[in-house]
Design a protein around this motif. Structure first.
Motif, PDB file in Angstrom:
ATOM      1  N   THR A 151       0.829  -1.210   0.000  1.00 18.34           N
ATOM      2  CA  THR A 151       0.000   0.000   0.000  1.00 18.34           C
ATOM      3  C   THR A 151       0.858   1.252   0.000  1.00 18.34           C
ATOM      4  O   THR A 151       0.574   2.225  -0.707  1.00 18.34           O
ATOM      5  CB  THR A 151      -0.932   0.008   1.229  1.00 18.34           C
ATOM      6  OG1 THR A 151      -1.703  -1.199   1.245  1.00 18.34           O
ATOM      7  CG2 THR A 151      -1.869   1.203   1.195  1.00 18.34           C
ATOM      8  N   PHE A 152       1.923   1.238   0.783  1.00 20.03           N
ATOM      9  CA  PHE A 152       2.815   2.384   0.874  1.00 20.03           C
ATOM     10  C   PHE A 152       3.515   2.627  -0.463  1.00 20.03           C
ATOM     11  O   PHE A 152       3.672   3.773  -0.892  1.00 20.03           O
ATOM     12  CB  PHE A 152       3.847   2.113   1.975  1.00 20.03           C
ATOM     13  CG  PHE A 152       4.737   3.277   2.297  1.00 20.03           C
ATOM     14  CD1 PHE A 152       4.268   4.348   3.052  1.00 20.03           C
ATOM     15  CD2 PHE A 152       6.057   3.307   1.849  1.00 20.03           C
ATOM     16  CE1 PHE A 152       5.088   5.415   3.356  1.00 20.03           C
ATOM     17  CE2 PHE A 152       6.881   4.379   2.156  1.00 20.03           C
ATOM     18  CZ  PHE A 152       6.400   5.437   2.908  1.00 20.03           C
ATOM     19  N   ILE A 153       3.933   1.553  -1.129  1.00 19.57           N
ATOM     20  CA  ILE A 153       4.641   1.676  -2.406  1.00 19.57           C
ATOM     21  C   ILE A 153       3.709   2.190  -3.502  1.00 19.57           C
ATOM     22  O   ILE A 153       4.074   3.056  -4.301  1.00 19.57           O
ATOM     23  CB  ILE A 153       5.259   0.328  -2.819  1.00 19.57           C
ATOM     24  CG1 ILE A 153       6.400  -0.041  -1.861  1.00 19.57           C
ATOM     25  CG2 ILE A 153       5.765   0.361  -4.257  1.00 19.57           C
ATOM     26  CD1 ILE A 153       6.925  -1.446  -2.041  1.00 19.57           C
ATOM     27  N   LYS A 154       2.486   1.660  -3.545  1.00 14.10           N
ATOM     28  CA  LYS A 154       1.535   2.080  -4.577  1.00 14.10           C
ATOM     29  C   LYS A 154       1.046   3.508  -4.349  1.00 14.10           C
ATOM     30  O   LYS A 154       0.759   4.231  -5.295  1.00 14.10           O
ATOM     31  CB  LYS A 154       0.336   1.129  -4.603  1.00 14.10           C
ATOM     32  CG  LYS A 154       0.648  -0.225  -5.215  1.00 14.10           C
ATOM     33  CD  LYS A 154      -0.603  -1.065  -5.300  1.00 14.10           C
ATOM     34  CE  LYS A 154      -0.328  -2.397  -6.003  1.00 14.10           C
ATOM     35  NZ  LYS A 154      -1.546  -3.236  -6.079  1.00 14.10           N
ATOM     36  N   ASN A 164       9.082   5.165  -3.018  1.00 11.85           N
ATOM     37  CA  ASN A 164      10.199   4.248  -3.200  1.00 11.85           C
ATOM     38  C   ASN A 164      11.450   4.916  -2.650  1.00 11.85           C
ATOM     39  O   ASN A 164      11.353   5.887  -1.894  1.00 11.85           O
ATOM     40  CB  ASN A 164      10.351   3.841  -4.676  1.00 11.85           C
ATOM     41  CG  ASN A 164      10.417   5.039  -5.609  1.00 11.85           C
ATOM     42  OD1 ASN A 164      11.192   5.974  -5.379  1.00 11.85           O
ATOM     43  ND2 ASN A 164       9.592   5.023  -6.644  1.00 11.85           N
ATOM     44  N   LEU A 165      12.615   4.427  -3.026  1.00 13.73           N
ATOM     45  CA  LEU A 165      13.851   4.974  -2.475  1.00 13.73           C
ATOM     46  C   LEU A 165      14.271   6.282  -3.137  1.00 13.73           C
ATOM     47  O   LEU A 165      15.241   6.905  -2.704  1.00 13.73           O
ATOM     48  CB  LEU A 165      14.984   3.945  -2.601  1.00 13.73           C
ATOM     49  CG  LEU A 165      14.759   2.628  -1.843  1.00 13.73           C
ATOM     50  CD1 LEU A 165      15.941   1.687  -2.071  1.00 13.73           C
ATOM     51  CD2 LEU A 165      14.558   2.874  -0.360  1.00 13.73           C
ATOM     52  N   LYS A 166      13.548   6.710  -4.174  1.00 14.66           N
ATOM     53  CA  LYS A 166      13.887   7.944  -4.876  1.00 14.66           C
ATOM     54  C   LYS A 166      12.863   9.048  -4.678  1.00 14.66           C
ATOM     55  O   LYS A 166      13.224  10.225  -4.603  1.00 14.66           O
ATOM     56  CB  LYS A 166      14.064   7.659  -6.372  1.00 14.66           C
ATOM     57  CG  LYS A 166      15.240   6.752  -6.700  1.00 14.66           C
ATOM     58  CD  LYS A 166      15.386   6.568  -8.201  1.00 14.66           C
ATOM     59  CE  LYS A 166      16.587   5.683  -8.523  1.00 14.66           C
ATOM     60  NZ  LYS A 166      16.746   5.483  -9.999  1.00 14.66           N
ATOM     61  N   VAL A 167      11.597   8.687  -4.645  1.00 18.88           N
ATOM     62  CA  VAL A 167      10.528   9.678  -4.466  1.00 18.88           C
ATOM     63  C   VAL A 167       9.530   9.165  -3.434  1.00 18.88           C
ATOM     64  O   VAL A 167       9.443   7.965  -3.176  1.00 18.88           O
ATOM     65  CB  VAL A 167       9.800   9.978  -5.800  1.00 18.88           C
ATOM     66  CG1 VAL A 167      10.716  10.704  -6.761  1.00 18.88           C
ATOM     67  CG2 VAL A 167       9.263   8.692  -6.422  1.00 18.88           C
ATOM     68  N   ALA A 193      10.779   7.480   3.654  1.00 20.22           N
ATOM     69  CA  ALA A 193      10.547   6.195   2.988  1.00 20.22           C
ATOM     70  C   ALA A 193      11.778   5.299   3.085  1.00 20.22           C
ATOM     71  O   ALA A 193      11.662   4.084   3.286  1.00 20.22           O
ATOM     72  CB  ALA A 193      10.170   6.421   1.528  1.00 20.22           C
ATOM     73  N   ASP A 194      12.968   5.894   2.958  1.00 17.22           N
ATOM     74  CA  ASP A 194      14.198   5.109   3.063  1.00 17.22           C
ATOM     75  C   ASP A 194      14.284   4.412   4.412  1.00 17.22           C
ATOM     76  O   ASP A 194      14.568   3.212   4.492  1.00 17.22           O
ATOM     77  CB  ASP A 194      15.417   6.017   2.881  1.00 17.22           C
ATOM     78  CG  ASP A 194      15.467   6.651   1.505  1.00 17.22           C
ATOM     79  OD1 ASP A 194      14.767   6.148   0.601  1.00 17.22           O
ATOM     80  OD2 ASP A 194      16.183   7.652   1.333  1.00 17.22           O
ATOM     81  N   PHE A 231      11.796   3.876   6.504  1.00 14.10           N
ATOM     82  CA  PHE A 231      10.657   2.976   6.668  1.00 14.10           C
ATOM     83  C   PHE A 231      10.952   1.618   6.058  1.00 14.10           C
ATOM     84  O   PHE A 231      10.764   0.571   6.698  1.00 14.10           O
ATOM     85  CB  PHE A 231       9.408   3.583   6.030  1.00 14.10           C
ATOM     86  CG  PHE A 231       8.208   2.680   6.069  1.00 14.10           C
ATOM     87  CD1 PHE A 231       7.452   2.554   7.224  1.00 14.10           C
ATOM     88  CD2 PHE A 231       7.840   1.932   4.960  1.00 14.10           C
ATOM     89  CE1 PHE A 231       6.347   1.707   7.272  1.00 14.10           C
ATOM     90  CE2 PHE A 231       6.746   1.086   4.997  1.00 14.10           C
ATOM     91  CZ  PHE A 231       6.000   0.975   6.151  1.00 14.10           C
ATOM     92  N   PHE A 232      11.422   1.616   4.825  1.00 18.39           N
ATOM     93  CA  PHE A 232      11.727   0.348   4.153  1.00 18.39           C
ATOM     94  C   PHE A 232      12.853  -0.394   4.871  1.00 18.39           C
ATOM     95  O   PHE A 232      12.791  -1.613   5.042  1.00 18.39           O
ATOM     96  CB  PHE A 232      12.113   0.599   2.693  1.00 18.39           C
ATOM     97  CG  PHE A 232      10.967   1.006   1.818  1.00 18.39           C
ATOM     98  CD1 PHE A 232       9.816   0.242   1.759  1.00 18.39           C
ATOM     99  CD2 PHE A 232      11.037   2.147   1.038  1.00 18.39           C
ATOM    100  CE1 PHE A 232       8.744   0.603   0.954  1.00 18.39           C
ATOM    101  CE2 PHE A 232       9.982   2.521   0.230  1.00 18.39           C
ATOM    102  CZ  PHE A 232       8.835   1.757   0.181  1.00 18.39           C
ATOM    103  N   PHE A 233      13.881   0.333   5.279  1.00 19.51           N
ATOM    104  CA  PHE A 233      15.051  -0.317   5.857  1.00 19.51           C
ATOM    105  C   PHE A 233      14.757  -0.893   7.240  1.00 19.51           C
ATOM    106  O   PHE A 233      15.013  -2.067   7.500  1.00 19.51           O
ATOM    107  CB  PHE A 233      16.213   0.680   5.938  1.00 19.51           C
ATOM    108  CG  PHE A 233      17.488   0.059   6.429  1.00 19.51           C
ATOM    109  CD1 PHE A 233      18.225  -0.778   5.608  1.00 19.51           C
ATOM    110  CD2 PHE A 233      17.948   0.286   7.714  1.00 19.51           C
ATOM    111  CE1 PHE A 233      19.400  -1.368   6.051  1.00 19.51           C
ATOM    112  CE2 PHE A 233      19.122  -0.293   8.170  1.00 19.51           C
ATOM    113  CZ  PHE A 233      19.852  -1.121   7.334  1.00 19.51           C
ATOM    114  N   ILE A 234      14.200  -0.085   8.131  1.00 22.44           N
ATOM    115  CA  ILE A 234      14.024  -0.536   9.515  1.00 22.44           C
ATOM    116  C   ILE A 234      12.882  -1.536   9.640  1.00 22.44           C
ATOM    117  O   ILE A 234      13.044  -2.591  10.272  1.00 22.44           O
ATOM    118  CB  ILE A 234      13.816   0.672  10.452  1.00 22.44           C
ATOM    119  CG1 ILE A 234      15.090   1.527  10.487  1.00 22.44           C
ATOM    120  CG2 ILE A 234      13.452   0.207  11.854  1.00 22.44           C
ATOM    121  CD1 ILE A 234      15.000   2.747  11.385  1.00 22.44           C
ATOM    122  N   THR A 235      11.722  -1.244   9.049  1.00 22.18           N
ATOM    123  CA  THR A 235      10.618  -2.206   9.140  1.00 22.18           C
ATOM    124  C   THR A 235      10.948  -3.476   8.355  1.00 22.18           C
ATOM    125  O   THR A 235      10.525  -4.567   8.732  1.00 22.18           O
ATOM    126  CB  THR A 235       9.300  -1.603   8.629  1.00 22.18           C
ATOM    127  OG1 THR A 235       9.433  -1.245   7.241  1.00 22.18           O
ATOM    128  CG2 THR A 235       8.917  -0.370   9.432  1.00 22.18           C
TER     129      THR A 235
END
Length: 326
Positions: A136-139, A248-251, A260-261, A263-267
């Motif tokens: 959901t976060f990515i979309k 994503n990791l860019k926007v 976002a960086d 969020f993706f890394f730690i979770t």
């Protein structure tokens, strides 16, 4: 002169590697504690870095109540509801693990099997929920635009955030196709092209006077983003660099990309720990069914994996606090 050598008698309980058990713990339990301490330091470093970065960008950090608002199969705005459900399930699985360890102390194979099964189910629900949340976060939910100076702008109507699809109509007006190696330079490719063009978004904004632009900056006196006037919004939209959908990791349509960086890394790192715990629990679950620990005369393996599982749950409490509550 003969040297006196102390030899432990058969009645003394020795620890693998020589000597008595330190703190009354077996070799396996001590190694699990060493791992937990080292892993706790790793997570502490990650969360400290997150805290320092957030403090640096405190005036433009995304607000959790505006990001995590979704619940599966329900359309609407439910801030933090599903994250709270995930947290409850993981904590409940820690309770069932305690009951499994206690049943092991009483050599109750039936109860150990039952509570281990519940623990595994709880872990699967959590990791599945986290995968859904990532998706959901990515979309993305609403879409936004990013300006040439790196600012992310969203849109609101009657005080509530709206999606680009709520006011932008029609297909892309520039017939833009995604640049891939087969239709461009052989060594270049790009991410997915946005649904709407910049010109479409600006044109739709100008045609709807009841729509305002929401800045990524936070009001000093309340926990909400600054809403610009129509004139200010038009000036900011004139600097639009790209249309953003999702994260994503860019926007990141929700605001600062660094959010976002982290969020993706730690979770993701925590999710890897949960997945590892589930796999280990499944292996031990089948060993319980096969009677492996009954033959050994103890259920220490259940206790050792229980220590790991409680650690994973405790780490999530801190991750939940840092990302969702503070």
């Amino acid at each position: 002169m003969e040297a006196n050598i102390a030899v432990p008698s058969d009645s003394e309980e020795t620890w693998n590697g020589g000597g008595k058990k330190p703190l009354g713990a077996s070799y396996g339990k001590m190694m699990m504690w060493f791992f937990i301490v080292s892993d706790a330091l790793t997570f502490s470093g990650f969360l400290a870095a997150y805290g320092l970065t957030r403090f640096k960008f405190i005036d433009s950090w995304p607000i959790a109540d505006e990001v995590f608002t979704h619940v599966p199969f329900f359309h609407g705005n439910y801030p933090m509801i599903y994250v709270a459900f995930m947290t409850f399930v993981l904590i409940a699985s820690s309770v069932t693990m305690v009951l499994a360890v206690d049943a092991g102390h009483h050599m109750n194979k039936k109860k150990v099997t039952f509570y281990m099964f519940l623990t595994i189910i709880g872990g699967l629900i959590f990791i599945g929920s986290q995968a859904w949340e990532w998706n959901t976060f990515i979309k993305g939910s609403y879409g936004a635009v990013k300006t040439t100076d790196g600012k992310v702008l969203q849109f609101v109507k009657d005080g509530h955030q709206i999606a680009l699809s709520d006011f932008v109509v029609g297909e892309r007006t520039d017939d833009r196709v995604q640049h891939e190696r087969q239709n461009g330079l052989w060594f270049e490719s790009e991410g997915t092209v946005s649904t709407y063009s910049i010109a479409q978004v600006i044109s739709a904004y100008n045609a709807n006077p009841d729509i305002l632009v929401k800045s990524e900056y936070i009001n000093a006196d309340e926990k909400s983003k600054v809403i610009l006037s129509r004139e200010e919004g038009a000036l900011q939209l004139a600097k639009t660099k790209m249309v953003v959908e999702g994260a994503n990791l860019k926007v990141n349509e929700y605001g600062n990309t660094i959010f976002a960086d982290f969020f993706f890394f730690i979770t993701g790192f925590h999710g890897f720990h949960v997945l590892s715990g589930i796999i280990i629990n499944i292996i031990i679950f089948f060993n319980v069914i096969l009677g492996t620990y009954e033959r050994r005369g103890h259920y220490e393996m259940v206790e050792k994996v229980g220590l790991y599982w409680h650690f994973v749950d405790l780490v999530w409490v801190f991750v939940f606090t840092f990302f969702y509550l503070v």
